[in-house]
Design a protein around this motif. Structure first.
Motif, PDB file in Angstrom:
ATOM      1  N   LEU A 118       0.823  -1.204   0.000  1.00 57.15           N
ATOM      2  CA  LEU A 118       0.000   0.000   0.000  1.00 57.15           C
ATOM      3  C   LEU A 118       0.860   1.258   0.000  1.00 57.15           C
ATOM      4  O   LEU A 118       0.685   2.153  -0.840  1.00 57.15           O
ATOM      5  N   PHE A 119       1.819   1.334   0.909  1.00 58.68           N
ATOM      6  CA  PHE A 119       2.636   2.543   1.007  1.00 58.68           C
ATOM      7  C   PHE A 119       3.641   2.640  -0.136  1.00 58.68           C
ATOM      8  O   PHE A 119       3.943   3.736  -0.609  1.00 58.68           O
ATOM      9  N   LEU A 120       4.161   1.507  -0.604  1.00 58.68           N
ATOM     10  CA  LEU A 120       5.058   1.523  -1.760  1.00 58.68           C
ATOM     11  C   LEU A 120       4.331   2.043  -2.994  1.00 58.68           C
ATOM     12  O   LEU A 120       4.857   2.867  -3.757  1.00 58.68           O
ATOM     13  N   SER A 121       3.099   1.585  -3.195  1.00 55.25           N
ATOM     14  CA  SER A 121       2.299   2.031  -4.344  1.00 55.25           C
ATOM     15  C   SER A 121       2.037   3.528  -4.282  1.00 55.25           C
ATOM     16  O   SER A 121       2.163   4.235  -5.290  1.00 55.25           O
ATOM     17  N   CYS A 122       1.689   3.997  -3.097  1.00 51.89           N
ATOM     18  CA  CYS A 122       1.395   5.429  -2.944  1.00 51.89           C
ATOM     19  C   CYS A 122       2.636   6.281  -3.194  1.00 51.89           C
ATOM     20  O   CYS A 122       2.555   7.339  -3.829  1.00 51.89           O
ATOM     21  N   LEU A 123       3.786   5.823  -2.732  1.00 47.37           N
ATOM     22  CA  LEU A 123       5.023   6.583  -2.945  1.00 47.37           C
ATOM     23  C   LEU A 123       5.407   6.616  -4.425  1.00 47.37           C
ATOM     24  O   LEU A 123       5.853   7.653  -4.929  1.00 47.37           O
ATOM     25  N   ILE A 124       5.251   5.490  -5.113  1.00 50.78           N
ATOM     26  CA  ILE A 124       5.541   5.476  -6.561  1.00 50.78           C
ATOM     27  C   ILE A 124       4.632   6.462  -7.286  1.00 50.78           C
ATOM     28  O   ILE A 124       5.084   7.247  -8.129  1.00 50.78           O
ATOM     29  N   MET A 125       3.338   6.427  -6.961  1.00 45.31           N
ATOM     30  CA  MET A 125       2.370   7.314  -7.594  1.00 45.31           C
ATOM     31  C   MET A 125       2.743   8.780  -7.369  1.00 45.31           C
ATOM     32  O   MET A 125       2.750   9.597  -8.307  1.00 45.31           O
ATOM     33  N   CYS A 126       3.064   9.120  -6.122  1.00 46.89           N
ATOM     34  CA  CYS A 126       3.290  10.523  -5.779  1.00 46.89           C
ATOM     35  C   CYS A 126       4.647  11.037  -6.243  1.00 46.89           C
ATOM     36  O   CYS A 126       4.760  12.190  -6.658  1.00 46.89           O
ATOM     37  N   PHE A 127       5.694  10.211  -6.189  1.00 49.10           N
ATOM     38  CA  PHE A 127       6.995  10.642  -6.693  1.00 49.10           C
ATOM     39  C   PHE A 127       6.938  10.858  -8.209  1.00 49.10           C
ATOM     40  O   PHE A 127       7.525  11.802  -8.740  1.00 49.10           O
ATOM     41  N   ALA A 128       6.226   9.972  -8.910  1.00 48.34           N
ATOM     42  CA  ALA A 128       6.055  10.143 -10.356  1.00 48.34           C
ATOM     43  C   ALA A 128       5.293  11.425 -10.659  1.00 48.34           C
ATOM     44  O   ALA A 128       5.609  12.150 -11.610  1.00 48.34           O
ATOM     45  N   SER A 129       4.295  11.715  -9.823  1.00 52.26           N
ATOM     46  CA  SER A 129       3.520  12.948  -9.997  1.00 52.26           C
ATOM     47  C   SER A 129       4.379  14.178  -9.734  1.00 52.26           C
ATOM     48  O   SER A 129       4.264  15.197 -10.424  1.00 52.26           O
ATOM     49  N   LEU A 130       5.256  14.081  -8.743  1.00 53.00           N
ATOM     50  CA  LEU A 130       6.162  15.189  -8.441  1.00 53.00           C
ATOM     51  C   LEU A 130       7.089  15.472  -9.626  1.00 53.00           C
ATOM     52  O   LEU A 130       7.274  16.622 -10.032  1.00 53.00           O
ATOM     53  N   ILE A 131       7.633  14.431 -10.218  1.00 49.59           N
ATOM     54  CA  ILE A 131       8.542  14.593 -11.369  1.00 49.59           C
ATOM     55  C   ILE A 131       7.777  15.082 -12.593  1.00 49.59           C
ATOM     56  O   ILE A 131       8.331  15.775 -13.458  1.00 49.59           O
ATOM     57  N   THR A 132       6.481  14.743 -12.663  1.00 45.05           N
ATOM     58  CA  THR A 132       5.649  15.176 -13.799  1.00 45.05           C
ATOM     59  C   THR A 132       5.642  16.688 -13.943  1.00 45.05           C
ATOM     60  O   THR A 132       5.526  17.221 -15.061  1.00 45.05           O
ATOM     61  N   ALA A 133       5.776  17.384 -12.832  1.00 47.19           N
ATOM     62  CA  ALA A 133       5.764  18.850 -12.868  1.00 47.19           C
ATOM     63  C   ALA A 133       6.927  19.415 -13.679  1.00 47.19           C
ATOM     64  O   ALA A 133       6.904  20.585 -14.069  1.00 47.19           O
ATOM     65  N   PHE A 134       7.942  18.594 -13.940  1.00 44.95           N
ATOM     66  CA  PHE A 134       9.112  19.063 -14.681  1.00 44.95           C
ATOM     67  C   PHE A 134       9.142  18.511 -16.111  1.00 44.95           C
ATOM     68  O   PHE A 134      10.197  18.528 -16.771  1.00 44.95           O
ATOM     69  N   SER A 135       8.007  18.047 -16.591  1.00 42.58           N
ATOM     70  CA  SER A 135       7.917  17.502 -17.952  1.00 42.58           C
ATOM     71  C   SER A 135       8.206  18.582 -18.988  1.00 42.58           C
ATOM     72  O   SER A 135       7.798  19.738 -18.836  1.00 42.58           O
ATOM     73  N   MET A 136       8.879  18.173 -20.058  1.00 41.20           N
ATOM     74  CA  MET A 136       9.275  19.122 -21.103  1.00 41.20           C
ATOM     75  C   MET A 136       8.367  19.050 -22.324  1.00 41.20           C
ATOM     76  O   MET A 136       8.325  19.983 -23.122  1.00 41.20           O
ATOM     77  N   ASN A 137       7.671  17.917 -22.496  1.00 39.05           N
ATOM     78  CA  ASN A 137       6.802  17.773 -23.655  1.00 39.05           C
ATOM     79  C   ASN A 137       5.718  16.749 -23.359  1.00 39.05           C
ATOM     80  O   ASN A 137       5.715  16.107 -22.299  1.00 39.05           O
ATOM     81  N   ILE A 138       4.801  16.555 -24.294  1.00 44.22           N
ATOM     82  CA  ILE A 138       3.655  15.675 -24.103  1.00 44.22           C
ATOM     83  C   ILE A 138       4.080  14.222 -23.919  1.00 44.22           C
ATOM     84  O   ILE A 138       3.439  13.457 -23.201  1.00 44.22           O
ATOM     85  N   TRP A 139       5.181  13.827 -24.539  1.00 45.31           N
ATOM     86  CA  TRP A 139       5.620  12.427 -24.470  1.00 45.31           C
ATOM     87  C   TRP A 139       6.222  12.110 -23.107  1.00 45.31           C
ATOM     88  O   TRP A 139       5.947  11.048 -22.530  1.00 45.31           O
ATOM     89  N   MET A 140       7.019  12.991 -22.586  1.00 44.40           N
ATOM     90  CA  MET A 140       7.566  12.811 -21.243  1.00 44.40           C
ATOM     91  C   MET A 140       6.447  12.857 -20.214  1.00 44.40           C
ATOM     92  O   MET A 140       6.408  12.065 -19.265  1.00 44.40           O
ATOM     93  N   TYR A 141       5.542  13.793 -20.425  1.00 50.51           N
ATOM     94  CA  TYR A 141       4.394  13.953 -19.525  1.00 50.51           C
ATOM     95  C   TYR A 141       3.543  12.679 -19.492  1.00 50.51           C
ATOM     96  O   TYR A 141       3.192  12.182 -18.418  1.00 50.51           O
ATOM     97  N   SER A 142       3.243  12.135 -20.645  1.00 47.53           N
ATOM     98  CA  SER A 142       2.419  10.923 -20.720  1.00 47.53           C
ATOM     99  C   SER A 142       3.131   9.723 -20.100  1.00 47.53           C
ATOM    100  O   SER A 142       2.505   8.889 -19.440  1.00 47.53           O
ATOM    101  N   SER A 143       4.444   9.637 -20.288  1.00 48.73           N
ATOM    102  CA  SER A 143       5.209   8.530 -19.720  1.00 48.73           C
ATOM    103  C   SER A 143       5.187   8.572 -18.197  1.00 48.73           C
ATOM    104  O   SER A 143       5.047   7.532 -17.530  1.00 48.73           O
ATOM    105  N   LEU A 144       5.313   9.755 -17.633  1.00 48.60           N
ATOM    106  CA  LEU A 144       5.286   9.891 -16.176  1.00 48.60           C
ATOM    107  C   LEU A 144       3.887   9.641 -15.623  1.00 48.60           C
ATOM    108  O   LEU A 144       3.735   9.116 -14.512  1.00 48.60           O
ATOM    109  N   ARG A 145       2.867  10.010 -16.394  1.00 49.51           N
ATOM    110  CA  ARG A 145       1.503   9.705 -15.955  1.00 49.51           C
ATOM    111  C   ARG A 145       1.273   8.196 -15.970  1.00 49.51           C
ATOM    112  O   ARG A 145       0.572   7.646 -15.112  1.00 49.51           O
ATOM    113  N   LEU A 146       1.881   7.497 -16.929  1.00 45.69           N
ATOM    114  CA  LEU A 146       1.790   6.042 -16.963  1.00 45.69           C
ATOM    115  C   LEU A 146       2.453   5.443 -15.727  1.00 45.69           C
ATOM    116  O   LEU A 146       1.923   4.525 -15.105  1.00 45.69           O
ATOM    117  N   LEU A 147       3.619   5.978 -15.338  1.00 44.08           N
ATOM    118  CA  LEU A 147       4.314   5.488 -14.146  1.00 44.08           C
ATOM    119  C   LEU A 147       3.503   5.780 -12.888  1.00 44.08           C
ATOM    120  O   LEU A 147       3.426   4.943 -11.976  1.00 44.08           O
TER     121      LEU A 147
END
Length: 515
Positions: free
Chosen positions: A155-184
């Motif tokens: 449960l906590f591992l899943s939540c951390l993966i979701m939230c860390f990926a979301s944190l990195i999403t804020a630094f996306s440079m284009n739609i492809w990077m953004y979509s990849s991080l949303r997938l993660l």
């Protein structure tokens, strides 16, 4: 944590019974589940605090699930002082200097990356990627909660993966990077609802199972309800801040809460970790004194469930006819509910209302939905309530696809009614699924059903995009799907008030006994 006297009074536990001299003697032979039921059957403060700590994760889950509604929205624009432009013009056929965005060009990914004329596949890719990540994560992590990590760690591992990926999403440079991080992010999110619901349900007795399971839905609805407020406060800023404001608090909470949440004692027994299981039972117990000591001492090694190969148990889940029937039926049912539940939320922009108000109205419907579930789940038969709710939701959604755009009041009324019934059906279904399968495959089975729900939601961005031109392609499809899927619930057994089983053999014996 010891349960206080006040907690015992709240749960109606008779103190005389707790200190009954007869319980100091050898107890009659009880199964492991019966013993756990005796210990956790009431509801004390320790159980309540633990339920809150776990359920709060649903708050952050909701925000990451629906953040695309605002981050990926089509911003409003206006004509510059140019005679060739008018509000009804096609923005893609106008020269760039003829129009401007109403707000900052960094408000959403559409305006920042110049995607206003991109295909619906491109603009819908991030939201679809999130749900595709859900599918991949669900199948990849399904067995880990039953065999390796347990409910708590997964449960906590899943939540951390979701939230860390979301944190990195804020630094996306284009739609492809953004979509990849949303997938993660979706990959991590796959197990959160399942693990939360199971961890809540396995730490209380059957009397409180339905009500406590509802807490994760309540927190989920509060998270969704707060999302428009966070987005509105971020109205003049970049979409990137929306990701930062929602991910950082979630990461901090996960790290802190991990040290205070207990593992499921039922799962620990299936792993042969009886010392840890008994220690947690003592902390969660709704009884105390000699009664508690007697019940704990009555648990012996022979009551533990032997540890089996996870893949053998998964194979057994599909090999036994009754289990296969339940898996297929609940997955079909979950597909229909998932298509409508998420589709109506993402389709709110097609109703012609303010996007903030539209999301708030739908999120507000989740509050009475969860309250109804909380107070009536113990009285409702699972099959009958699910069938009725899905039929009503389907009819209302079909009407939304038929009613014209001019009758906005009627349209939003039927849309909210459909969403209310679909959300209520979703709550009941998840509790129903937990009760249908034994402990050693419960996380895997529930995850598979959740995957069916997610699979239904994968089609929602496409249907929502098509619904901008023809509402029946979205709302009509939602309604017909859930209407037809509702009939499969007829073949499932009723589970209200039944004990949870720990093994496939035990579940099979109980089912034959009931028959």
């Amino acid at each position: 944590m010891e349960i206080s006297t006040a907690a015992h009074n709240l749960t109606g536990t008779n103190s005389a019974d707790q200190e009954s001299p007869g319980l100091d003697q050898d107890l009659p032979s009880l199964s492991l589940e019966e013993t756990i039921e005796k210990i956790l059957g009431g509801f004390g403060w320790s159980q309540f605090i633990q339920a809150i700590l776990v359920a709060i994760l649903g708050f952050f889950d909701a925000q990451q699930t629906f953040i695309n509604i605002f981050a990926d929205a089509d911003p409003k624009w206006h004509c510059n002082f140019n005679t060739t432009c008018n509000p009804s013009s096609n923005i893609c056929q106008l020269p760039k200097g003829a129009w401007s965005w109403d707000e900052s060009s960094h408000k959403t990914i559409i305006s920042e990356w110049g995607l206003e004329c991109a295909s619906s596949f491109i603009t819908g890719l991030p939201a679809s990627s999130f749900f595709v990540g859900n599918l991949i994560g669900g199948f990849s992590l399904a067995t880990l909660g039953d065999f390796y990590f347990g409910r708590k760690i997964l449960l906590f591992l899943s939540c951390l993966i979701m939230c860390f990926a979301s944190l990195i999403t804020a630094f996306s440079m284009n739609i492809w990077m953004y979509s990849s991080l949303r997938l993660l992010s979706g990959f991590g999110r796959a197990s959160i609802t399942t693990c939360t619901l199971i961890l809540l349900s396995e730490r209380v007795g059957k009397k409180w199972r339905g009500q406590i399971g509802t807490m994760t839905f309540i927190m989920f609805s509060l998270g969704l309800l707060c999302l428009p407020a966070v987005a509105y406060l971020n109205k003049g800023s970049s979409w990137k801040f929306l990701y930062l404001w929602t991910s950082i608090p979630a990461i901090l909470y996960c790290i802190i809460a991990y040290f205070f949440v207990y593992e499921s004692p039922r799962w620990l027994f299936t792993e042969g970790r009886d010392i840890e299981a008994k220690a947690i039972l003592r902390k969660l117990a709704s009884i105390e004194g000699n009664s508690l000591d007697s019940y704990l001492s009555s648990i012996h090694h022979g009551q533990e469930i032997s540890k089996l190969n996870p893949y053998k148990l998964m194979k057994d889940l599909f090999k036994r006819r009754w289990a296969l029937q339940r898996i297929i039926a609940t997955m079909v049912f979950g597909f229909g509910i998932g298509l409508v539940y998420f589709g109506l939320l993402f389709g709110v922009r097609n109703l012609g209302f303010n996007i903030y108000l539209g999301v708030i109205l739908n999120a507000s419907m989740l509050i009475p939905t969860n309250l109804v579930t909380l107070f009536f789940i113990a009285r409702w038969k699972r099959k009958g309530s699910l069938f009725a709710l899905c039929i009503i939701s389907g009819i209302c959604s079909i009407i939304c696809g038929v009613v014209g755009s001019r009758t906005e009041g009627i349209l939003i009324g039927f849309e909210l009614a459909s969403f209310f019934c679909a959300a209520l059906a979703y709550n009941v279904m998840m509790i129903f699924v937990v009760e249908l399968f034994p402990t050693n495959v419960r996380n895997s089975a529930t995850t598979l059903v959740r995957q069916a729900v997610v699979f239904g939601s994968v089609f929602d961005p496409i249907l929502t995009s098509a619904g901008t031109r023809n509402k029946f392609l979205s709302f009509g499809t939602f309604g017909l799907t859930i209407f037809l899927c509702s009939f499969i619930v007829i073949i499932l057994p009723e589970t209200r008030g039944k004990n949870l089983c720990n093994t496939m053999d035990e579940q099979e014996r109980m089912d034959h006994k009931i028959v």
